[in-house]
Design a protein around this motif. Structure first.
Motif, PDB file in Angstrom:
ATOM      1  N   LEU B 100       0.981  -1.118   0.078  1.00 12.11           N
ATOM      2  CA  LEU B 100       0.156   0.054  -0.136  1.00 12.11           C
ATOM      3  C   LEU B 100       0.882   1.074   0.036  1.00 12.11           C
ATOM      4  CD1 LEU B 100      -2.941  -0.609   2.443  1.00 12.11           C
ATOM      5  CD2 LEU B 100      -2.895   0.176   0.052  1.00 12.11           C
ATOM      6  N   ALA B 101       1.725   1.373   0.874  1.00 11.24           N
ATOM      7  CA  ALA B 101       2.612   2.488   0.969  1.00 11.24           C
ATOM      8  C   ALA B 101       3.546   2.622  -0.416  1.00 11.24           C
ATOM      9  CB  ALA B 101       3.691   2.316   2.100  1.00 11.24           C
ATOM     10  N   ALA B 102       4.056   1.669  -0.889  1.00  9.92           N
ATOM     11  CA  ALA B 102       4.886   1.611  -2.004  1.00  9.92           C
ATOM     12  C   ALA B 102       4.039   2.174  -3.421  1.00  9.92           C
ATOM     13  CB  ALA B 102       5.369   0.299  -2.324  1.00  9.92           C
ATOM     14  N   VAL B 103       2.767   1.709  -3.545  1.00 15.88           N
ATOM     15  CA  VAL B 103       1.872   1.946  -4.457  1.00 15.88           C
ATOM     16  C   VAL B 103       1.506   3.282  -4.451  1.00 15.88           C
ATOM     17  CG1 VAL B 103      -0.249   1.360  -5.990  1.00 15.88           C
ATOM     18  CG2 VAL B 103       1.370  -0.348  -5.117  1.00 15.88           C
ATOM     19  N   LEU B 104       1.289   3.797  -3.370  1.00 14.33           N
ATOM     20  CA  LEU B 104       0.734   5.228  -2.934  1.00 14.33           C
ATOM     21  C   LEU B 104       1.719   6.559  -2.891  1.00 14.33           C
ATOM     22  CD1 LEU B 104      -2.407   4.320  -0.657  1.00 14.33           C
ATOM     23  CD2 LEU B 104      -2.477   5.186  -3.222  1.00 14.33           C
ATOM     24  N   LEU B 105       2.876   6.061  -2.285  1.00 12.90           N
ATOM     25  CA  LEU B 105       3.698   6.928  -1.940  1.00 12.90           C
ATOM     26  C   LEU B 105       5.278   6.613  -2.868  1.00 12.90           C
ATOM     27  CD1 LEU B 105       3.334   7.156   1.827  1.00 12.90           C
ATOM     28  CD2 LEU B 105       2.772   9.033   0.405  1.00 12.90           C
ATOM     29  N   GLY B 106       5.399   5.575  -3.345  1.00 11.20           N
ATOM     30  CA  GLY B 106       6.541   5.164  -3.825  1.00 11.20           C
ATOM     31  C   GLY B 106       7.462   4.661  -2.977  1.00 11.20           C
ATOM     32  N   PRO B 107       8.601   4.106  -3.317  1.00 13.10           N
ATOM     33  CA  PRO B 107       9.542   3.336  -2.616  1.00 13.10           C
ATOM     34  C   PRO B 107      10.144   4.004  -1.487  1.00 13.10           C
ATOM     35  CG  PRO B 107      10.590   3.866  -4.564  1.00 13.10           C
ATOM     36  CD  PRO B 107       9.363   4.305  -4.938  1.00 13.10           C
ATOM     37  N   TRP B 108      10.415   5.342  -1.904  1.00  9.99           N
ATOM     38  CA  TRP B 108      11.306   6.000  -0.738  1.00  9.99           C
ATOM     39  C   TRP B 108      10.353   6.505   0.319  1.00  9.99           C
ATOM     40  CZ3 TRP B 108      15.036   3.631  -2.540  1.00  9.99           C
ATOM     41  CH2 TRP B 108      15.174   3.713  -3.991  1.00  9.99           C
ATOM     42  N   ALA B 109       9.471   7.342   0.029  1.00 10.13           N
ATOM     43  CA  ALA B 109       8.314   7.996   0.932  1.00 10.13           C
ATOM     44  C   ALA B 109       7.589   6.809   1.715  1.00 10.13           C
ATOM     45  CB  ALA B 109       7.491   9.005   0.186  1.00 10.13           C
ATOM     46  N   GLY B 110       7.375   5.750   0.885  1.00 11.57           N
ATOM     47  CA  GLY B 110       6.677   4.562   1.538  1.00 11.57           C
ATOM     48  C   GLY B 110       7.555   3.943   2.507  1.00 11.57           C
ATOM     49  N   ALA B 111       8.774   3.695   2.370  1.00 10.26           N
ATOM     50  CA  ALA B 111       9.530   3.053   3.374  1.00 10.26           C
ATOM     51  C   ALA B 111       9.687   3.995   4.482  1.00 10.26           C
ATOM     52  CB  ALA B 111      11.065   2.983   2.713  1.00 10.26           C
ATOM     53  N   VAL B 112       9.660   5.193   4.342  1.00  5.83           N
ATOM     54  CA  VAL B 112       9.869   6.028   5.353  1.00  5.83           C
ATOM     55  C   VAL B 112       8.416   6.487   6.260  1.00  5.83           C
ATOM     56  CG1 VAL B 112       9.828   8.624   6.102  1.00  5.83           C
ATOM     57  CG2 VAL B 112      11.439   7.726   4.581  1.00  5.83           C
ATOM     58  N   ALA B 113       7.365   5.973   5.515  1.00  9.76           N
ATOM     59  CA  ALA B 113       6.113   5.924   6.286  1.00  9.76           C
ATOM     60  C   ALA B 113       6.072   4.530   6.875  1.00  9.76           C
ATOM     61  CB  ALA B 113       4.936   5.869   5.083  1.00  9.76           C
ATOM     62  N   LEU B 114       6.432   3.446   6.405  1.00  9.97           N
ATOM     63  CA  LEU B 114       6.503   2.193   7.145  1.00  9.97           C
ATOM     64  C   LEU B 114       7.281   2.338   8.463  1.00  9.97           C
ATOM     65  CD1 LEU B 114       5.345  -0.780   6.925  1.00  9.97           C
ATOM     66  CD2 LEU B 114       4.778   0.713   5.123  1.00  9.97           C
TER      67      LEU B 114
END
Lengths: 112, 248
Positions: B100-114
Motif C-alpha cells: 500500500l505504501a509503495a503504490v501510493l507513496l513510491g519506494p522512498w516515501a513509502g519506506a519512510v512511512a512504514l
C-alpha cells in the motif's frame, strides 16, 4: 467528477476520508480483532523460542513504553483502553508522517 | 489486548487478571531477545543507512499532493496493523501495508512511512523490540516496501497495466518475503534451525499473505476510483516524480 472535485479542494476530502477510515479501523480492531497469536508468535511458540522475547535491550535499559500492548493506562475497560490507544497512535503517526512529508517536499521547492 | 481468551505471552506472568492484562502482544514485529547481537546490530546499521538514503531521495521527489498522504496513509497502516484477522485455528495475521505504501507513496516515501509506523509501535506501544527495530524496519520497510515497489512495477508491466492485480500479487509476496527474511534472521541468530523455522514462517505467511493481497487490492481499487493520480504507475523512467495513471 469526483476526481476533479477532489483535486479542486486540494484533495482535502480524500485525505480526511482516509483518516476517518483509519479511526474506524481502530474501532473495528478494538471489538473484532482476533485474539489468536499472529504468525511469528505462533511459530515461536511451536519452535520453543517464544520465551526469549522477554530478554534483550528493551529490558536492559529499562525502556518504559507509555502504552504497552495497546492498552492506554488508566482505563479499566480493556476495550476502551485499546480504542484510546489506537486513536492516540493513529494521531501520533499521522502527525509525524505529515511532518516528515512537509519536510521532504519543502526542500524540493528550494531545489533548482 | 483484552479481547477474548488469550494464552500468556512472553512476559513472566504476575498471574490473575493483572497478568492477563499485562500480556504482551508479539507480532510479526520481532521482539528483543529473538536475535543475537551481531544480527540485530548489522540489521540496525543496514536499516539506518537505507532509510536515511530513502529520506534523502524523497527530498527531491515528494510532490505536494502526496504530503497529506504521508500522514494519513501511515495512520491507516498503523490502524490496520492492529486488526488481526484469523487465518487457521489458533493463528491470526494482520496487514503489513508495505505494498500500500509503495503504490501510493513510491519506494522512498513509502519506506519512510512504514518506518514511522514501526518506530512509534516499538517506542510507544512496545510492539516490536528496541534492538529488533532495525530488523523489523529491514523486513518491512526496506524489503517490504522499497524492494516490493520494484516487484510491483515489474509485475504491472508484465500484466500490461493491470495495476490492482499486480498490487495484489505483490502484496501476497511482500508478506512471504518479510517472513522469509525474519526466518533467516532467526536462523542466523541460532534461535531456531532454518530447516524448521523457514517452512513454518513461509507457510503461515503464505496464508496471511492472502489477507494482505485482499485488503491491498480492495483499498487500492477504491483509491483508483477516486484518485487514480495517486497510484504509482510503471513506465516512467523518472519513477518517483509523481506518475499519472495510464489507462490499462
Amino acid at each position: 467528477m469526483n476526481n476533479l472535485e477532489n483535486r479542486a479542494n486540494g484533495g482535502k476530502s480524500f485525505t480526511l476520508t482516509v483518516l476517518v477510515v483509519a479511526v474506524l479501523v481502530v474501532l473495528v480492531a478494538a471489538f473484532f480483532a482476533s485474539p489468536w497469536p499472529d504468525g511469528l508468535e505462533r511459530v515461536a511458540e511451536r519452535m520453543g523460542f517464544l520465551h526469549l522475547g522477554r530478554t534483550g535491550l528493551g529490558q536492559t535499559i529499562r525502556l518504559a513504553p507509555p502504552i504497552p500492548d495497546y492498552q492506554f493506562p488508566g482505563f479499566r475497560n480493556g476495550r476502551l483502553a485499546t480504542i484510546v490507544a489506537g486513536f492516540v497512535g493513529t494521531l501520533v503517526v499521522c502527525i509525524i508522517g505529515l511532518g516528515l512529508g512537509r519536510l521532504m517536499s519543502a526542500k524540493r521547492k528550494n531545489h533548482t | 489486548m483484552e479481547m477474548g481468551p488469550r494464552r500468556p505471552s512472553v512476559r513472566e506472568n504476575p498471574g490473575g487478571i493483572r497478568g492477563f492484562l499485562l500480556m504482551e502482544a508479539v507480532k510479526l514485529h520481532i521482539p528483543d531477545g529473538f536475535l543475537d547481537t551481531r544480527t540485530w546490530v548489522s540489521l540496525a546499521l543496514v536499516s539506518g543507512g537505507s532509510i536515511a538514503c530513502a529520506a534523502r531521495k524523497v527530498r527531491v521527489g515528494l510532490d505536494e499532493r502526496r504530503v497529506p498522504l504521508m500522514g494519513v496513509a501511515s495512520a491507516f497502516i498503523f490502524a490496520a496493523q492492529m486488526l488481526n484477522f484469523p487465518i487457521v485455528a489458533g493463528t491470526s495475521g494482520h496487514l503489513l501495508g508495505g505494498t500500500l505504501a509503495a503504490v501510493l507513496l513510491g519506494p522512498w516515501a513509502g519506506a519512510v512511512a512504514l518506518t514511522t509506523v514501526l518506530v512509534v509501535q516499538a517506542l510507544v506501544f512496545q510492539d516490536g523490540g528496541l534492538s529488533a527495530l532495525g530488523a523489523n524496519v529491514f523486513n518491512m520497510a526496506v524489503l517490504g516496501t522499497m524492494v516490493i515497489y520494484y516487484v510491483y512495477t515489474g509485475l504491472a508491466r508484465v500484466m500490461r497495466g493491470k495495476v490492482i492485480l499486480a498490487a495484489g500479487v505483490t502484496a501476497w509476496f511482500s508478506t512471504v518475503l518479510a517472513a522469509t527474511a525474519a526466518a533467516i534472521e532467526l536462523a542466523f541468530s541460532g534461535t531456531s534451525p532454518l530447516s524448521m523455522v523457514l517452512p513454518a514462517m513461509a507457510g503461515i505467511h503464505a496464508l496471511i499473505g492472502i489477507g494482505e493481497a485482499a485488503i491491498t487490492s480492495v483499498v487500492l481499487g477504491m483509491v483508483y476510483k477516486v484518485r487514480p493520480d495517486l497510484i504509482y504507475m510503471p513506465g516512467y523512467t523518472s519513477g518517483e516524480g509523481g506518475a499519472h495513471l495510464e489507462q490499462p
